[in-house]
Design an enzyme around this catalytic site. Structure first.
Site, PDB file in Angstrom:
ATOM      1  N   GLY A 292       0.825  -1.198   0.000  1.00  0.00           N
ATOM      2  CA  GLY A 292       0.000   0.000   0.000  1.00  0.00           C
ATOM      3  C   GLY A 292       0.857   1.244   0.000  1.00  0.00           C
ATOM      4  O   GLY A 292       2.080   1.198   0.185  1.00  0.00           O
ATOM      5  N   GLY A 294       0.607   5.711   0.953  1.00  0.00           N
ATOM      6  CA  GLY A 294      -0.145   6.845   1.481  1.00  0.00           C
ATOM      7  C   GLY A 294       0.746   8.063   1.586  1.00  0.00           C
ATOM      8  O   GLY A 294       1.889   8.072   1.100  1.00  0.00           O
ATOM      9  N   GLY A 297       4.167   7.410   3.267  1.00  0.00           N
ATOM     10  CA  GLY A 297       5.190   6.605   2.626  1.00  0.00           C
ATOM     11  C   GLY A 297       4.580   5.370   1.996  1.00  0.00           C
ATOM     12  O   GLY A 297       3.395   5.348   1.646  1.00  0.00           O
ATOM     13  N   VAL A 299       4.252   0.945   2.059  1.00  0.00           N
ATOM     14  CA  VAL A 299       4.351  -0.277   2.867  1.00  0.00           C
ATOM     15  C   VAL A 299       4.678  -1.448   1.945  1.00  0.00           C
ATOM     16  O   VAL A 299       4.024  -1.647   0.917  1.00  0.00           O
ATOM     17  CB  VAL A 299       3.036  -0.559   3.628  1.00  0.00           C
ATOM     18  CG1 VAL A 299       3.164  -1.837   4.446  1.00  0.00           C
ATOM     19  CG2 VAL A 299       2.697   0.615   4.535  1.00  0.00           C
ATOM     20  N   LYS A 313       7.056  -0.295   6.665  1.00  0.00           N
ATOM     21  CA  LYS A 313       6.586   1.021   6.246  1.00  0.00           C
ATOM     22  C   LYS A 313       7.787   1.945   6.075  1.00  0.00           C
ATOM     23  O   LYS A 313       8.437   2.331   7.044  1.00  0.00           O
ATOM     24  CB  LYS A 313       5.607   1.592   7.277  1.00  0.00           C
ATOM     25  CG  LYS A 313       5.076   2.975   6.891  1.00  0.00           C
ATOM     26  CD  LYS A 313       3.882   3.389   7.728  1.00  0.00           C
ATOM     27  CE  LYS A 313       4.231   3.703   9.152  1.00  0.00           C
ATOM     28  NZ  LYS A 313       3.096   4.263   9.909  1.00  0.00           N
ATOM     29  N   ASP A 413      -5.995   9.134  15.611  1.00  0.00           N
ATOM     30  CA  ASP A 413      -6.187   8.807  14.197  1.00  0.00           C
ATOM     31  C   ASP A 413      -6.878   7.450  14.053  1.00  0.00           C
ATOM     32  O   ASP A 413      -6.475   6.624  13.240  1.00  0.00           O
ATOM     33  CB  ASP A 413      -4.846   8.811  13.459  1.00  0.00           C
ATOM     34  CG  ASP A 413      -5.022   9.022  11.955  1.00  0.00           C
ATOM     35  OD1 ASP A 413      -6.114   9.467  11.541  1.00  0.00           O
ATOM     36  OD2 ASP A 413      -4.078   8.749  11.201  1.00  0.00           O
TER      37      ASP A 413
END
Length: 597
Positions: A292, A294, A297, A299, A313, A413
């Site tokens: 993934g 975002g 950064g 992953v 990550k 979050d």
């Protein structure tokens, strides 16, 4: 335990005492145990200048490699030092020594290369021949490939083809093939001293440029040292065998050993390990499989062993102060809970930073919500009973953060993307980059700027007019998560022009207030009860004023119950004075405290 300590001292520390023969502060040194032994004419940077000859200074980097820096600022790793033949073996950690060779001016150093020189050719087409040549891909340019050729090889095939000679280096052909460089030094002449088993150093211990051989004050001849190691090893084997026999005959000792091993394993599990960037590349197989991406950064999937997979990550914004990186390590590195993702390790190698987590093959809760929303007519991949299990597990993870640690951890979050699911769909909270610590005696925290994800940020985080920032801010985010789980399964009506109304939180509240059934896909008996419970708990959690929201402990209790006695919350979408949550034990005002950095 004292026996093992004594054995450790005899086996590890006693042999090191044999190197204490040199001048004070000039004892044999190394950057790491398996690294090259450093002594005169070399010295490490922290040692006094009289410990080494001018131009023979070595350094240790963050990875504990031994580094030799040439006058032209070229830095190479020392693999081996042969003091008897006065030869040093170097290699390039970046695996392209050919790039650094043009900058390497040996005439300004004490080192010389005596090998046959190699020749570099630039070829417009790949070369195929029977000669001794080697491709140097890190020097390739667009449309051209670079080859290193031994000067002892016939060069006619290269000169007559599509290749052009670009340089002749005074370095051997093997330098390019092995990414290694072998250099000799002539001054000072200490090789004879080493071959005689005596020391080499300055004549009076400090005077520069005058060296000679002198006897060692403590015997360090190889034969006695080898005999001592053999004798010590034999002694260790005898003692270990005796202890092993005692271990087999004593049940209490066996149980103690099991408890000790379990403690060490648990201790190891909650202490993240530091890795170098080279380790990160090896773990991820050069970042082969991306999981993934975002704003933080990317992953990648990695492997620590044949059976242990991890998620790595790699942080993108890594040139700043790294507050989120340090914050995540400092927060999640100290906790261990079944509903909190485990931080296995981290990398802080210069400006390169990465976090290594346990790998959870079912990705995040967000993936399943989007999957259901994109296929409204399909059978759900997660049952409502399992969604309730995920909601309760997440609540217990938040409860542990708020009450189970020495200091209260506020996540700031909570969202579906940060709820990961293992192979049994057990939830684990992740991403603590925005988390803050505060005292458990106080309930509110001062903040200089808003943090979180739009749509899940509590109103008081954006504006203090709604109240003080506290653990109730995580409750709001969790409530939005619950309503997202419910809203993602509302049946869409293609005839309805305003689909956003069907998905709006106010629409859910209005239907519950009227006692109407939510247009949710029901697949099993009892699903309607779970849907109603998740929606009501979510609505209680998103009350505008923090004081009106329940604590996470009360949320968990509501989710554990059957939901039959839950009352609908006041309308959170009306800017009116609403009654406080009856069961809340913190109906008083929250005290403001400073966040713990």
């Amino acid at each position: 335990m004292s026996i093992f300590t004594s054995l450790l001292f005899l086996l590890v520390f006693c042999p090191l005492l044999s190197f204490g023969h040199r001048l004070k502060g000039c004892e044999d040194s190394w950057c790491r145990n398996d690294g090259p032994n450093v002594h005169f004419p070399f010295r490490l940077g922290h040692q006094p200048k009289h410990c080494g000859y001018p131009g023979f200074e070595l350094q240790c980097n963050n990875q504990k490699d031994t580094i030799l820096e040439f006058p032209s600022s070229v830095r190479l790793v020392v693999e081996e030092i042969d003091y008897a033949s006065q030869q040093i073996h170097l290699y390039d950690p970046d695996k392209c020594i050919a790039v650094k060779l043009p900058q390497l001016n040996l005439s300004q150093s004490n080192f010389r290369n005596v090998k046959d020189p190699a020749v570099l050719f630039n070829c417009s087409t790949p070369f195929k021949g029977l000669y001794n040549y080697y491709s140097v891909p890190c020097l390739d340019s667009s449309g051209y490939e670079v080859y290193a050729v031994s000067s002892t090889t016939g060069l006619d095939s290269f000169l007559s083809g599509t290749c052009t000679k670009i340089h002749q280096y005074p370095y051997s052909f093997s330098t390019f093939v092995q990414n290694k460089l072998q250099l000799n030094w002539l001054i000072p002449l200490c090789g004879n001293c080493e071959s005689k088993g005596v020391d080499c150093g300055f004549k009076d211990g400090t005077k520069l440029l005058e060296t000679h051989c002198f006897n060692r004050t403590i015997t360090t001849s190889k034969k006695p040292l080898i005999a001592g190691v053999i004798l010590g090893t034999a002694l260790v084997c005898i003692i270990v065998f005796s202890i092993y026999q005692l271990y087999l005959t004593s049940k209490n000792d066996r149980e103690s050993r099991v408890r000790l091993e379990k403690f060490l394993e648990d201790y190891k599990a909650i202490r993240p390990t530091r890795y170098s960037y080279a380790d990160i590349k090896k773990i991820t197989d050069d970042f082969k499989e991306k999981l993934g991406e975002g704003s933080y950064g990317t992953v990648y999937k990695g492997r620590l062993s044949s059976e242990i997979f991890v998620a790595v990550k790699v942080l993108r914004d890594s040139k700043g102060k790294g507050e989120e990186f340090v914050n995540e390590i400092g927060t999640i590195g100290r906790i261990h809970h079944v509903n909190v993702v485990r931080l296995v390790g981290f990398c802080a190698d210069g400006f390169r930073r990465a976090l290594i987590y346990e790998y959870l093959q079912n990705d995040s809760l967000e993936r399943f919500i989007l999957l259901v929303r994109s296929s409204p007519d399909s059978v759900s991949v997660i049952s409502w009973n399992k969604l309730q299990h995920i909601a309760l597990g997440t609540a217990r993870g938040i409860e542990y953060l708020h009450q189970g640690c020495d200091q209260q951890i506020l996540h700031f979050d909570i969202k579906p993307q940060n709820i990961l699911l293992d192979h049994n769909l057990n939830p684990k909270i992740c991403d603590f980059g925005l988390a803050k610590l505060c005292s458990k005696e106080k309930s509110a925290v001062t903040m200089t700027a808003a943090r979180g994800t739009i749509g899940y940020i509590a109103p008081e985080v954006l504006s203090r007019n709604f109240g003080k920032v506290s653990h109730k801010s995580d409750i709001y985010s969790f409530g939005m998560l619950l309503l997202e789980m419910v809203g993602g399964r509302i049946k869409m009506n293609s005839k309805t022009k305003n689909h956003s109304k069907l998905n709006s939180l106010e629409w859910i509240y209005t239907h519950l207030e009227k006692g109407e059934e939510l247009k949710i896909r029901i697949e099993e008996e009892g699903d309607s009860t779970i849907v109603r419970k998740l929606a009501i708990v979510g609505l209680w959690c998103i009350q505008w004023h923090p004081i009106d929201r329940p604590s996470i402990k009360e949320v968990a209790q509501m989710l554990e119950g059957d939901g039959s006695h839950l009352n609908l919350s006041p309308n959170p979408f009306m800017a009116t004075n609403t009654p406080k949550f009856d069961a809340s034990p913190q109906s008083e005002d929250l005290d403001v405290i400073l966040e713990i950095e």
